[in-house]
Design a protein around this motif. Structure first.
Motif, mmCIF file in Angstrom:
data_model
loop_
_atom_site.group_PDB
_atom_site.id
_atom_site.type_symbol
_atom_site.label_atom_id
_atom_site.label_comp_id
_atom_site.label_asym_id
_atom_site.label_seq_id
_atom_site.Cartn_x
_atom_site.Cartn_y
_atom_site.Cartn_z
ATOM 1 N N HIS A 91 0.820 -1.219 0.000
ATOM 2 C CA HIS A 91 0.000 0.000 0.000
ATOM 3 C C HIS A 91 0.848 1.262 0.000
ATOM 4 O O HIS A 91 0.442 2.282 -0.558
ATOM 5 C CB HIS A 91 -0.952 0.008 1.198
ATOM 6 N N ILE A 92 2.041 1.234 0.590
ATOM 7 C CA ILE A 92 2.882 2.434 0.622
ATOM 8 C C ILE A 92 4.137 2.297 -0.238
ATOM 9 O O ILE A 92 4.914 3.253 -0.342
ATOM 10 C CB ILE A 92 3.287 2.804 2.060
ATOM 11 N N MET A 93 4.356 1.130 -0.843
ATOM 12 C CA MET A 93 5.511 0.913 -1.717
ATOM 13 C C MET A 93 5.032 0.213 -2.978
ATOM 14 O O MET A 93 4.216 -0.706 -2.900
ATOM 15 C CB MET A 93 6.571 0.044 -1.035
ATOM 16 N N TRP A 94 5.553 0.644 -4.118
ATOM 17 C CA TRP A 94 5.180 -0.049 -5.346
ATOM 18 C C TRP A 94 6.275 0.087 -6.394
ATOM 19 O O TRP A 94 7.115 0.986 -6.328
ATOM 20 C CB TRP A 94 3.843 0.449 -5.891
ATOM 21 N N PRO A 95 6.288 -0.832 -7.381
ATOM 22 C CA PRO A 95 7.303 -0.779 -8.430
ATOM 23 C C PRO A 95 7.193 0.503 -9.246
ATOM 24 O O PRO A 95 6.105 1.056 -9.432
ATOM 25 C CB PRO A 95 6.988 -2.004 -9.297
ATOM 26 N N LEU A 96 8.338 0.970 -9.725
ATOM 27 C CA LEU A 96 8.380 2.179 -10.539
ATOM 28 C C LEU A 96 9.435 1.987 -11.624
ATOM 29 O O LEU A 96 10.547 1.528 -11.341
ATOM 30 C CB LEU A 96 8.734 3.383 -9.659
ATOM 31 N N ARG A 97 9.078 2.311 -12.861
ATOM 32 C CA ARG A 97 10.010 2.229 -13.982
ATOM 33 C C ARG A 97 10.676 3.591 -14.195
ATOM 34 O O ARG A 97 10.034 4.637 -14.114
ATOM 35 C CB ARG A 97 9.280 1.812 -15.258
ATOM 36 N N PHE A 98 11.982 3.550 -14.459
ATOM 37 C CA PHE A 98 12.782 4.758 -14.623
ATOM 38 C C PHE A 98 13.304 4.871 -16.050
ATOM 39 O O PHE A 98 13.767 3.877 -16.630
ATOM 40 C CB PHE A 98 13.963 4.755 -13.648
ATOM 41 N N VAL A 99 13.244 6.081 -16.589
ATOM 42 C CA VAL A 99 13.710 6.365 -17.941
ATOM 43 C C VAL A 99 15.009 7.158 -17.835
ATOM 44 O O VAL A 99 15.041 8.233 -17.229
ATOM 45 C CB VAL A 99 12.667 7.172 -18.729
ATOM 46 N N LEU A 100 16.065 6.622 -18.426
ATOM 47 C CA LEU A 100 17.381 7.254 -18.408
ATOM 48 C C LEU A 100 17.747 7.695 -19.830
ATOM 49 O O LEU A 100 18.216 6.887 -20.630
ATOM 50 C CB LEU A 100 18.433 6.268 -17.872
#
Length: 545
Positions: A91-100
């Protein structure tokens, strides 16, 4: 001055371990120790997560850039923790995709590919996707960027509500028997036969006046003071560095305080990925989707020479972040766009690095038995707090003469048990979506926006918040938009919230969405509740006075 047996016996409370510091490492250690059956007291001079632990970039990440500094051990530890943490509190943490975006003048593409391959493979991944490369031209991820950027790499990490993570660890510690004492400063620590005698002074949240003193006798002390750790060890506990021939010896460990500042601006892009930008000074900053309507940009790395509590964002830092972001975004970021800014002091383990950005984010635990058992936490980062806490609990157990089993690797934090409503946990993101869907069906009267915020803040604990609630009327008065009395009472009862800042900037980020008048309404409500003769609570079928 020695402590007499009479003074020791007059202590208000006896415990196995006193933990000083209510940031992420302090609450993590208190939680781990309490879960092993130790009697624990934790004190924090301000609100939980008041300082460094609520001023992070809010990432659960391995630290891609640390590979360039050869910090392979740190990166491996952090990568191994990512998915474990994401499962513990979806609920307070989730996956995130990063663009470099690729800047050929900084690093060649082959070097970035090699670094991302290491990042993908240094630790096991079960559900986070691996890295890839994309053509930014014509791609939704390239639309917000200047046309000069044509190629990018995409990889996985995670996002966390840092201040809520601290509170959830404190809640878990308390539910396992720990005594949590926010706004209670450790004024004195005296060694005595069999441990320490501590003098803890509680302060009123609204007036800042000292209210009462608590004397605690503890068999061992954990110094998790963050930026104050060295002061606590040397000045309060009276422990001085001992002679050693090795510069790397823990006896010589000391802190290097580095300030990190962030700015928040109106939303720059509409998709759910984040960006990681390489600056011409070879530093990196992040631009992260934040609170639906905003973009979070940070961070800086500036030597902090002032007192740990005297921290703020300098205009030069704001300009630096704006210029750094504007080098990449099609829409220039101006200082006038900033709607909120915050800074924190990172208590980094001084490794004699020249640049502040190059100082290690690893940690060291120093445990000694003289003049009485103590452990000090040097350094650390948000992502590795659970592992640090586990190792610290092992060391404290040895000091107390009994090793007890580790348990946190498979545990969930309060609210993370989504199977209270769904059938089976499969994937953190999917589980959260299914939980929200089922809660919505159970409480069809609940506004969609409020339901989403509550489930993200409280997870399965929202079922306790809504116990006995059958309509909007049961929520009590709406003190500010979508902030009802039922939630305010819950935060006061179960999460140690006492001031408007506690509620609007740490337990939530509602302050970012409210006008000054709406924020004042929350402060006025809390002031009224603290008036003599007022009782905590209101009547409805699910919550009594």
């Amino acid at each position: 001055m020695s402590t007499t047996s009479a003074e020791a016996s007059s202590a208000d409370h006896h415990c196995d371990v006193l933990v000083v510091g209510g940031g992420i490492n302090g609450v993590g250690i208190a939680r781990d120790l309490a879960g092993r059956g130790w009697n624990v007291v934790l004190c924090e001079q301000d609100d939980l997560a008041s300082h460094t632990s609520s001023a992070s970039t809010k990432l659960i990440h391995g630290g891609l850039r640390y590979l360039e500094y050869g910090e392979f051990s740190l990166v491996r530890k952090a990568l191994a923790e990512r998915e474990l943490l994401l499962r513990s509190a979806p609920h307070i943490m989730w996956p995130l995709r990063f663009v470099l975006p690729h800047d050929a003048s900084m690093r060649p593409a082959w070097m970035i590919r090699m670094g991302l391959w290491l990042y993908d493979n240094l630790a096991v991944r079960e559900f986070l996707p691996g890295s890839s490369s994309i053509n930014l031209r014509g791609h939704a991820l390239g639309a917000p960027l200047n046309a000069k950027w044509s190629k990018a790499f995409v990889y996985s990490d995670g996002w966390v509500d840092d201040a809520r993570l601290v509170v959830l660890c404190a809640m878990d510690a308390a539910e396992r028997g720990a005594m949590i004492l926010p706004r209670t400063r450790c004024e004195k620590l005296q060694a005595m036969p069999g441990g320490w005698l501590a003098e803890l002074v509680n302060h009123d949240a609204l007036t800042q006046e000292a209210t009462h003193t608590i004397r605690v006798r503890a068999r061992a002390v954990v110094n998790a003071g963050g930026p104050w750790a060295e002061h606590l060890l040397r000045q309060v506990m009276g422990v001085q560095p001992r002679a050693s021939s090795s510069k790397r010896d823990a006896a010589h460990a000391h802190l290097r305080l580095v300030k990190g500042s962030h700015i928040v601006v109106p939303r720059i892009f509409n998709h759910d990925h984040a960006y990681i930008f390489q600056g011409e000074d070879r530093r990196i900053i992040f631009a992260i989707p934040y609170e639906r309507h905003f973009t979070l940009i940070g961070t800086t790395d500036v030597e902090h020479k002032a007192a740990p509590g005297a921290v703020g964002v300098d205009p030069e830092e704001v300009m630096y972040l704006c210029q750094h972001a504007s080098r990449y975004f099609r829409q220039a970021v101006q200082p006038g766009d900033v709607v909120w800014q915050f800074a924190g002091v990172r208590p980094l383990l001084d490794d004699a690095s020249g640049k502040a950005s190059a100082v290690t984010r690893d940690y060291r635990l120093e445990a000694q038995s003289f003049p009485a058992p103590w452990l000090t936490v040097w350094g650390g980062k948000l992502t590795t707090f659970r592992l640090l806490s586990e190792e610290a609990a092992d060391l404290v157990g040895r000091q107390l003469g009994e090793l007890r089993h580790r348990w946190t690797a498979d545990a969930v934090l309060p609210g993370g048990q989504l199977t209270d409503l769904i059938d089976e946990a499969v994937h953190p993101d999917l589980d959260m979506t299914e939980f929200q869907s089922r809660l919505r069906r159970r409480h069809a009267w609940l506004d969609l926006g409020l339901m989403r915020r509550w489930t993200r803040a409280y997870g399965s604990r929202v079922l306790r918040l809504l116990d006995g609630v059958t309509s909007r009327a049961d929520l009590g008065a709406e003190v500010a938009p979508d902030l009802y009395e039922i939630e305010l009472f819950y935060l006061k009862r179960h999460e140690w919230a006492q001031t408007a800042d506690d509620i609007l900037w740490r337990r939530s980020k509602l302050g970012l969405h409210y006008t000054p008048e709406q924020r004042q309404a929350v402060a006025d409500w809390l002031q009224a509740q603290s008036a003599p003769g007022r009782t905590l609570g209101f009547h409805h079928s699910g919550m009594s006075r």
